[in-house]
Write an enzyme that holds these catalytic residues in place. Structure first.
Site, mmCIF file in Angstrom:
data_model
loop_
_atom_site.group_PDB
_atom_site.id
_atom_site.type_symbol
_atom_site.label_atom_id
_atom_site.label_comp_id
_atom_site.label_asym_id
_atom_site.label_seq_id
_atom_site.Cartn_x
_atom_site.Cartn_y
_atom_site.Cartn_z
ATOM 1 N N ASP A 188 -6.350 -3.864 5.969
ATOM 2 C CA ASP A 188 -7.699 -4.204 5.947
ATOM 3 C C ASP A 188 -8.534 -3.078 6.095
ATOM 4 O O ASP A 188 -8.072 -2.123 6.737
ATOM 5 C CB ASP A 188 -7.773 -5.423 7.227
ATOM 6 C CG ASP A 188 -9.214 -5.880 7.021
ATOM 7 O OD1 ASP A 188 -9.841 -5.948 5.863
ATOM 8 O OD2 ASP A 188 -9.620 -6.341 8.069
ATOM 9 N N HIS A 189 -9.638 -3.207 5.663
ATOM 10 C CA HIS A 189 -10.705 -2.014 5.858
ATOM 11 C C HIS A 189 -11.377 -2.316 7.119
ATOM 12 O O HIS A 189 -11.942 -3.468 7.497
ATOM 13 C CB HIS A 189 -11.809 -2.208 4.549
ATOM 14 C CG HIS A 189 -11.231 -1.507 3.490
ATOM 15 N ND1 HIS A 189 -11.567 -2.249 2.064
ATOM 16 C CD2 HIS A 189 -10.128 -0.597 2.947
ATOM 17 C CE1 HIS A 189 -10.945 -1.615 0.999
ATOM 18 N NE2 HIS A 189 -10.234 -0.526 1.588
ATOM 19 N N TYR A 226 -13.624 -7.319 6.113
ATOM 20 C CA TYR A 226 -13.194 -8.878 5.793
ATOM 21 C C TYR A 226 -12.424 -8.422 4.141
ATOM 22 O O TYR A 226 -12.717 -9.417 3.379
ATOM 23 C CB TYR A 226 -14.306 -9.762 5.439
ATOM 24 C CG TYR A 226 -15.028 -9.550 6.764
ATOM 25 C CD1 TYR A 226 -14.820 -9.923 8.006
ATOM 26 C CD2 TYR A 226 -16.749 -9.439 6.558
ATOM 27 C CE1 TYR A 226 -15.644 -9.533 9.194
ATOM 28 C CE2 TYR A 226 -17.323 -9.204 7.579
ATOM 29 C CZ TYR A 226 -17.036 -9.040 8.942
ATOM 30 O OH TYR A 226 -17.733 -9.205 9.886
ATOM 31 N N HIS A 227 -11.485 -7.464 4.209
ATOM 32 C CA HIS A 227 -10.936 -7.044 2.968
ATOM 33 C C HIS A 227 -9.374 -7.389 3.282
ATOM 34 O O HIS A 227 -8.520 -6.357 2.614
ATOM 35 C CB HIS A 227 -11.303 -6.102 2.368
ATOM 36 C CG HIS A 227 -12.812 -5.718 1.970
ATOM 37 N ND1 HIS A 227 -13.191 -4.400 2.005
ATOM 38 C CD2 HIS A 227 -13.649 -6.587 1.710
ATOM 39 C CE1 HIS A 227 -14.474 -4.648 1.371
ATOM 40 N NE2 HIS A 227 -14.776 -6.010 1.493
ATOM 41 N N PRO A 228 -8.602 -8.038 3.787
ATOM 42 C CA PRO A 228 -7.240 -8.203 4.078
ATOM 43 C C PRO A 228 -6.398 -8.604 2.803
ATOM 44 O O PRO A 228 -7.041 -9.371 1.927
ATOM 45 C CB PRO A 228 -7.114 -9.266 5.143
ATOM 46 C CG PRO A 228 -8.430 -10.307 4.806
ATOM 47 C CD PRO A 228 -9.496 -9.420 4.511
#
Length: 537
Positions: A295-296, A472-474
């Site tokens: 994730d980011h 919120y980029h998993p």
């Protein structure tokens, strides 16, 4: 009594990729498609208004509202993970930024054994989905369903940030999706005429009346049904009734990075020892299910500024009602704003050969509480977030129980690699230098966070551990590849099970170097092509 239905294809999850698949697979009138979505219809007006992100971002009926387990490197904090729980999935609640990533991201996938996923291979699938404001080109499509447009709001603060970033040495970039990426400018967004262009609005609603497509909302998939090593259907509940849908051809998981591995494990597909811990009969020992989570991570840099630069006062109190009147009268005003007004891709550490941080600038400043609620600051402020593009940290998804209604456990393991902390630290220093550069610096009154007292490496690192949040980029928990931890082959088929694929962000073996919604839509397009190619002739 259990109700039973039959379809050619069953798609589980009407999110960013699931809506694409429903559109493309049901385009063949000779096939029947069932699309299952655990959440409700996407009728809320907040899902349509671009600035409504701040409403649907919070936990509620349209948002799963997940939290990680306590993160050891972030002071034991549980990190909020919003995920869309409605038609369109997270494309219905996200910041609407359209970024594909860097070509090297996809070329690396190919080197990891994902044949046919290099930059040149995925480009046609990006183009196919696009309705590009500037028309068709070698890089962009204009005949697709998904609106990709320039931001409507051309704010003063964003222009000043872009000019200051250029004065630090970054080039102006008019198209971050041109394969070069490094630079500063305005990122395009998925907005059409003042309305969010989610995948449900773009791909699903225009074709809802197809006779061969059934969309079932508030329908929770509980288990993929297997006969030996073949997926034959799905058991789900809707309105308190247990139902079984039989798939004549394929079952396709599009639940996303959390729900797709959860459903595989509930179905007996995953790490055998973990499944046995929860009393689940093992159908296939597949150790990579739920692993490889990436994730980011980001941290806000906040400055107090002249009131003319900040939208804090315009988007709160009585002024917000005026903005609402403008929007509903003729779709004008600041409710058209997306999550980001200017973007920079920069190299934070000297040895980086391509951008290693993404900086997202906003003409406002806000706080996110421990429970996921958002509030604008009372003072005039602006912020820029530093996002770590290629984290070394790897986490995992694990079952909390064998009950499909219980949330799984999320272990992101943020910053468990010192290299990640260094890149984040130097990226924040880059933001500070930019804010201290003309012309933006003229309008700054003071640094609010982290504050001018933060100077040394250890001070920056303490600030990061205290303030970092998920972007919120998993991705990555059902990764494709060829090694022993790969869950899928290069055609997104679950290894060892026939008739079962995963098509969503969980398939990425490595995270892309930017926002992940555009790549997930591309995965939906490419997955649909593969599925149709495998259909009986």
């Amino acid at each position: 009594m259990t109700q039973t239905e039959q379809y050619d294809y069953i798609i589980i999850g009407a999110g960013s990729a699931g809506c694409v698949l429903a559109n493309r697979l049901s385009a063949d009138p000779s096939t029947s498609v069932l699309l299952l979505e655990a959440g409700p219809e996407d009728k809320s007006m907040w899902l349509k208004i671009p600035a409504g992100t701040t409403k649907v971002f919070q936990p509620g009926p349209l948002n799963w509202g997940y939290f990680t387990e306590p993160e050891p490197s972030l002071r034991g904090r549980k990190i909020y993970w919003p995920r869309g729980k409605t038609l369109g999935g997270s494309s219905s609640i996200n910041g609407m930024v359209y970024l594909r990533g860097h070509p090297e991201d996809y070329d690396q996938w190919e080197r990891l054994g994902c044949s046919g996923w290099g930059w040149k291979d995925v480009m046609p699938h990006f183009r196919r989905s696009e309705d590009q404001q500037h028309g068709a080109s070698e890089l962009h499509g204009a005949d697709g369903p998904l609106a990709v447009t320039d931001p409507v709001i051309d704010d003063i603060a964003g222009r000043l940030f872009i000019e200051s970033a250029m004065n630090t040495g970054l080039p102006l970039r008019k198209d971050f999706n041109d394969g070069i990426q490094e630079g500063v400018g305005r990122a395009q967004v998925t907005i059409r005429q003042g309305r969010r262009s989610s995948t449900s609005i773009a791909f699903l609603h225009p074709i809802r009346d197809r006779a061969n497509l059934r969309v079932a909302v508030e329908a929770l998939a509980e288990r993929v049904l297997l006969q030996g090593v073949r997926a034959t259907g799905v058991r789900y509940t809707q309105g308190g009734t247990s139902k079984v849908a039989v798939a004549r051809r394929e079952v396709i998981l599009c639940g996303g990075v959390i729900n797709s591995p959860q459903l595989l494990m509930l179905s007996g597909i995953g790490p055998a020892a973990h499944l046995r811990e929860h009393g689940i009969e093992v159908a296939l020992d597949l150790p990579g299910v739920g692993e490889n989570l990436q994730d980011h991570l980001y941290v806000y840099y906040v400055a107090k500024c002249e009131k003319s630069l900040s939208l804090n006062h315009r988007l709160s109190g009585p002024s917000l009602y005026l903005e609402a009147l403008k929007y509903f009268a003729n779709r004008s005003g600041y409710l058209n704003i997306g999550a980001v007004q200017a973007t920079a891709f920069a190299r934070a550490v000297p040895q980086a050969t391509r951008p290693d941080v993404e900086v997202s600038f906003r003409p406002m400043s806000l706080g996110i509480s421990k429970n996921g609620t958002i509030s604008l600051d009372k003072f005039p402020g602006i912020n820029a977030s530093c996002s770590l593009l290629r984290p070394q940290a790897r986490g995992r998804i694990r079952l909390g129980s064998a009950n499909p209604h219980d949330y799984p456990l999320i272990y992101a393991n943020y910053l468990d690699n010192p290299a990640d902390l260094r890149v984040m630290r130097e990226g924040l220093r880059w933001i500070r230098r930019t804010f201290e550069t003309e012309p933006l610096s003229r309008f700054i009154s003071s640094e609010h966070a982290p504050g001018e007292a933060v100077q040394s490496d250890s001070e920056w690192e303490n600030f990061i551990r205290d303030a970092a949040q998920s972007v919120y980029h998993p991705v990555g928990t059902c990764a494709m590849g060829t090694d022993h931890m790969a869950v899928l082959d290069h055609e997104l088929r679950v290894r060892g099970i026939d008739g079962l694929r995963v098509v969503d962000a969980s398939v990425m073996p490595r995270i892309t170097s930017s926002n992940t919604n555009a790549p997930t839509i591309m995965i939906g397009e490419k997955g649909a092509e593969m599925i149709r190619a495998a259909a009986p002739k």
